[in-house]
Write an enzyme that holds these catalytic residues in place. Structure first.
Site, PDB file in Angstrom:
ATOM      1  CG  LEU A 148      49.102 -26.455   3.117  1.00 29.65           C
ATOM      2  CD1 LEU A 148      48.197 -27.633   3.501  1.00 29.65           C
ATOM      3  CD2 LEU A 148      48.254 -25.244   2.741  1.00 29.65           C
ATOM      4  CG  ASN A 179      37.278 -26.221   4.903  1.00 29.00           C
ATOM      5  OD1 ASN A 179      37.888 -26.972   5.652  1.00 29.00           O
ATOM      6  ND2 ASN A 179      37.756 -25.850   3.716  1.00 29.00           N
ATOM      7  CG  HIS A 232      41.438 -31.901  -0.337  1.00 35.03           C
ATOM      8  ND1 HIS A 232      41.445 -30.630   0.218  1.00 35.03           N
ATOM      9  CD2 HIS A 232      42.686 -32.099  -0.825  1.00 35.03           C
ATOM     10  CE1 HIS A 232      42.650 -30.117   0.079  1.00 35.03           C
ATOM     11  NE2 HIS A 232      43.427 -30.978  -0.549  1.00 35.03           N
ATOM     12  NE  ARG A 263      82.099 -16.507  16.002  1.00 32.30           N
ATOM     13  CZ  ARG A 263      81.851 -16.480  17.304  1.00 32.30           C
ATOM     14  NH1 ARG A 263      80.636 -16.265  17.754  1.00 32.30           N
ATOM     15  NH2 ARG A 263      82.817 -16.687  18.171  1.00 32.30           N
ATOM     16  CD  GLU A 305      65.791 -21.733  14.834  1.00 32.53           C
ATOM     17  OE1 GLU A 305      64.799 -22.484  14.976  1.00 32.53           O
ATOM     18  OE2 GLU A 305      66.531 -21.412  15.776  1.00 32.53           O
ATOM     19  CG  ASP A 332      79.010 -24.928  21.861  1.00 33.26           C
ATOM     20  OD1 ASP A 332      79.262 -25.065  23.078  1.00 33.26           O
ATOM     21  OD2 ASP A 332      78.672 -23.851  21.347  1.00 33.26           O
TER      22      ASP A 332
HETATM   23  C1  LIG Z   1      53.236 -28.723   4.148  1.00 35.26           C
HETATM   24  C2  LIG Z   1      52.169 -29.417   3.370  1.00 35.26           C
HETATM   25  N1  LIG Z   1      51.744 -30.628   3.753  1.00 35.26           N
HETATM   26  C3  LIG Z   1      50.811 -31.266   3.039  1.00 35.26           C
HETATM   27  C4  LIG Z   1      50.282 -30.715   1.915  1.00 35.26           C
HETATM   28  C5  LIG Z   1      49.237 -31.465   1.078  1.00 35.26           C
HETATM   29  N2  LIG Z   1      47.898 -30.823   1.232  1.00 35.26           N
HETATM   30  C6  LIG Z   1      47.441 -29.943   0.362  1.00 35.26           C
HETATM   31  S1  LIG Z   1      45.943 -29.325   0.792  1.00 35.26           S
HETATM   32  C7  LIG Z   1      45.899 -30.276   2.177  1.00 35.26           C
HETATM   33  C8  LIG Z   1      44.723 -30.192   3.099  1.00 35.26           C
HETATM   34  C9  LIG Z   1      44.574 -28.812   3.595  1.00 35.26           C
HETATM   35  O1  LIG Z   1      43.471 -28.703   4.431  1.00 35.26           O
HETATM   36  P1  LIG Z   1      42.977 -27.288   4.892  1.00 35.26           P
HETATM   37  O2  LIG Z   1      44.122 -26.476   5.345  1.00 35.26           O
HETATM   38  O3  LIG Z   1      41.884 -27.500   5.853  1.00 35.26           O
HETATM   39  O4  LIG Z   1      42.495 -26.625   3.535  1.00 35.26           O
HETATM   40  P2  LIG Z   1      41.069 -26.728   2.823  1.00 35.26           P
HETATM   41  O5  LIG Z   1      41.327 -27.378   1.510  1.00 35.26           O
HETATM   42  O6  LIG Z   1      40.170 -27.535   3.677  1.00 35.26           O
HETATM   43  O7  LIG Z   1      40.615 -25.342   2.696  1.00 35.26           O
HETATM   44  C10 LIG Z   1      47.040 -31.059   2.276  1.00 35.26           C
HETATM   45  C11 LIG Z   1      47.308 -32.050   3.346  1.00 35.26           C
HETATM   46  C12 LIG Z   1      50.752 -29.447   1.543  1.00 35.26           C
HETATM   47  N3  LIG Z   1      50.332 -28.820   0.443  1.00 35.26           N
HETATM   48  N4  LIG Z   1      51.676 -28.814   2.293  1.00 35.26           N
HETATM   49 MG   LIG Z   2      39.907 -27.310   5.727  1.00 35.65          MG
END
Ligand SMILES: Cc1ncc(C[n+]2csc(CCOP(=O)(O)OP(=O)(O)O)c2C)c(N)n1
Ligand SMILES: [Mg+2]
Length: 611
Positions: free
Chosen positions: A119, A178, A253, A312, A360, A417
């Protein structure tokens, strides 16, 4: 103009919900409730709003859609089934080994530009794509669907910031608010005014909407591009929307419904579901295609042996030289361009250059987005700061992205540095990326030749450049095939093979001269290609020196050149003695530091003698 049929879109949204439920139930895993909350938005986008050729997902002027909340993959697959691209029965093969409908989207599927599911990465990619559209004078829009839990990721705000700065009014983010994340409610729940304020502060036009009200979604989407800001729809939704026993419930979920539950859910959705098959999809405008051809060749080099040039700096020179003949080449940097020498390109080709500021993760995501639009993106910063974007680089590997990273200021040889600026783990990281190529030149000529090959080949490439100036040791027409190595010193009776790269290669050459004066012969190899390694050359040399190799590198001893050589050649019985940085680095003069950490000529001489 295609007339919007609200009832039809509502019906398609329910059909997408049904597919999301049936496919995850068939798979026995997946995220149906995360699909249900976004179904109305996705139906509206895919069946009348977005302009794309559903038969040709790669068409260069199609609107782009990035499912940043990649766990809602079944919803995306359902949309591409209802638009006729995927045969509907295929959806039931979700998550099966050998099928491309993976748990989270990957570009094995032609309508997926980049892998998502880690995510917080999709918006950066979207920024890159929106910038590419602008550069190519194409009028496609880029849509990015994010979860409300997801936008806790800092990288989302790095991207949001840059989109605001560059006034990307061809970029549309949709936050599927949601209320719920994975294990509990999000920090702000349905207090979605918080998100609105944040995006507003980052320079976006914000529309707060009911994400299940298709009329409202259609209405706000019609305002795209009316001003010079990126647009975000903060869509208030319910997880599991449309199914009475799922809607707004915590604890669902990432859980598929069992067969009975699925039947119950479908019974609720079916009466008001409609097929999307045959629904007219607006066609993209026919505009001139962007240049997508590689150049026939490059302007020649003009170095003199012994010229003192930092690798570089040669990188910057190379970028301009290849950029002259290759319109696909674009550059971006994270406010280090006067150190990485990307500024040479920025000055010459401002239109093809993007300052990404000190962010980055977003830098790498933006580059990945450019790459997904047929550009050859070169992103640069200090090599050590790319490690902040380790996850973006990892996912670029999964995406089989065309991504060129140039990391400067490697090792203790940067000097004064001090440790926070020294890349000493970068080779370990970059070598571990699936499909990656890791290159480590030691002089200006090899740098330039390697940059040419980075531009011509597809995939994730990492170029490791150094801060100190070093002498040009190769003639201008020398070739440096990826996967090769150069034998620079070799005589009958050599006692040991010294394998080095970058600044330590010059130390190895000095050591070889000193040892020669004492009557001790050593073979010296330039391992400019760390991955794939020039195994053939190194093995052949090692076999002539009693299978004894010393590796010397300005990198920690874990995961760098020494481990690469040992890992590849131990099966051949080659013994590898590693000289590498061990322990805590500190400030000092480069010469002091390479001496202190035992990777200079004197240390090599000592090691050779000890063997
Ligand atoms: C970087 C990252 N951290 C954790 C997860 C595990 N994970 C998958 S879905 C989720 C919850 C996501 O919630 P939201 O963005 O509100 O999505 P929704 O399912 O509610 O639409 C998590 C913690 C992931 N896929 N990526
Ligand atoms: Mg959500």
């Amino acid at each position: 103009m295609i007339e919007t049929d609200i009832e039809l879109l509502k019906g398609i949204a329910n059909q997408l919900r049904i597919h999301s439920i049936t496919s995850t139930t068939a798979a026995g895993s997946g995220h149906p409730t995360s699909c249900c909350s976004a179904a109305d938005v996705v139906a509206t986008l895919f069946f009348g709003h977005m302009r794309y050729d559903a038969k040709n997902p790669h068409y260069y002027n199609n609107d782009r859609f990035i499912l940043s909340k990649g766990h809602a993959a079944p919803l995306l697959y359902a949309a591409w089934a209802e638009n006729g691209f995927i045969p509907i029965p295929e959806l039931l093969k979700l998550r099966q080994f050998g099928n491309d409908l993976e748990g989270h989207p990957t570009p094995r599927l032609p309508f997926v530009d980049v892998a998502t599911g880690s995510l917080g990465q999709g918006l950066s990619v979207g920024v890159g794509m929106a910038l590419a559209a602008r550069l190519d004078k194409l009028d496609y829009n880029t849509y990015v669907l994010l979860g409300d839990g997801e936008i806790a990721e800092g990288s989302v705000w790095e991207a949001a910031s840059l989109a605001g700065i560059y006034k990307l009014n061809n970029l549309i983010a949709i936050v599927d608010a949601n209320r719920l994340g994975q294990s509990q409610a999000t920090a702000f729940g349905h207090d979605i005014g918080v998100y609105a304020k944040r995006f507003d502060a980052f320079g976006w036009r914000v529309e707060v909407i009911d994400g299940h009200d298709i009329e409202e979604i259609v209405e706000v989407l019609s305002g795209i591009g009316l001003d010079d800001k990126p647009l975000v729809l903060v869509a208030k939704t319910y997880k599991g929307a449309g199914v009475s026993f799922l809607q707004d419930q915590d604890g669902w979920h990432g859980k598929p419904l069992n067969k009975e539950e699925a039947a119950k859910a479908i019974a609720e959705l079916q009466p008001s579901s409609k097929s999307g098959i045959g629904v007219p999809i607006p066609a993209p405008n026919q505009l001139p295609a962007p240049s997508d051809t590689a150049p026939a060749g490059y302007p020649p080099l003009n170095y003199k042996l012994g010229d003192k040039v930092a690798t570089r700096e040669a990188y910057g020179t190379a970028l301009v030289r290849i950029g002259e003949v290759d319109q696909r080449v674009v550059a971006m940097d994270g406010d280090t361009k006067n150190s990485t020498y990307a500024e040479k390109f920025f000055k010459k080709f401002p239109d093809r250059s993007t300052e990404c500021y000190i962010a980055e993760q977003n830098l790498v995501g933006v580059a990945t987005g450019f790459g997904a639009r047929g550009k050859v993106p070169f992103a640069s910063t200090f090599a050590t700061f790319f490690t902040r974007a380790a996850d973006q680089i990892r996912v670029a590997g999964i995406s089989q992205a065309n991504l060129k990273l140039a990391g400067s200021h490697v090792g203790v040889s940067i000097g004064e540095d001090g440790p926070s600026q020294m890349a000493l783990e970068d080779m370990a990281l970059m070598r571990a990326i699936v499909g990656s190529v890791v290159l480590y030149p030691s002089d200006a000529v090899s740098t330039e030749k390697l940059v040419e090959q980075m531009a011509l080949a597809k995939g994730v490439h990492f170029l490791r450049t150094s801060r100190p100036k070093s002498p040009v040791i190769y003639s201008n027409d020398e070739q440096f095939p990826v996967g090769g190595a150069k034998v620079l010193r070799q005589n009958a009776g050599d006692k040991v093979t010294v394998v080095a790269a970058g600044v330590t290669l010059h130390e190895a050459l000095k050591a070889a001269d000193a040892l020669k004066a004492e009557g001790i012969g050593v073979t010296v190899i330039d391992a400019y290609s760390i991955k794939p390694l020039g195994k053939k050359e190194i093995l052949a040399a090692a076999q002539k020196t009693n299978n004894t190799v010393i590796t010397v590198e300005d990198h920690y001893s874990e995961g760098g050149l020494g481990d690469a050589v040992a890992g590849e050649l131990s099966v051949n019985g080659v013994k590898v003695h590693k000289l590498a940085v061990v322990g805590m680095p500190r400030s000092g003069k480069p010469e002091e530091l390479i001496a202190h950490f035992g990777i200079d000529a004197a240390a090599i001489v000592k090691k050779v003698k000890s063997l």
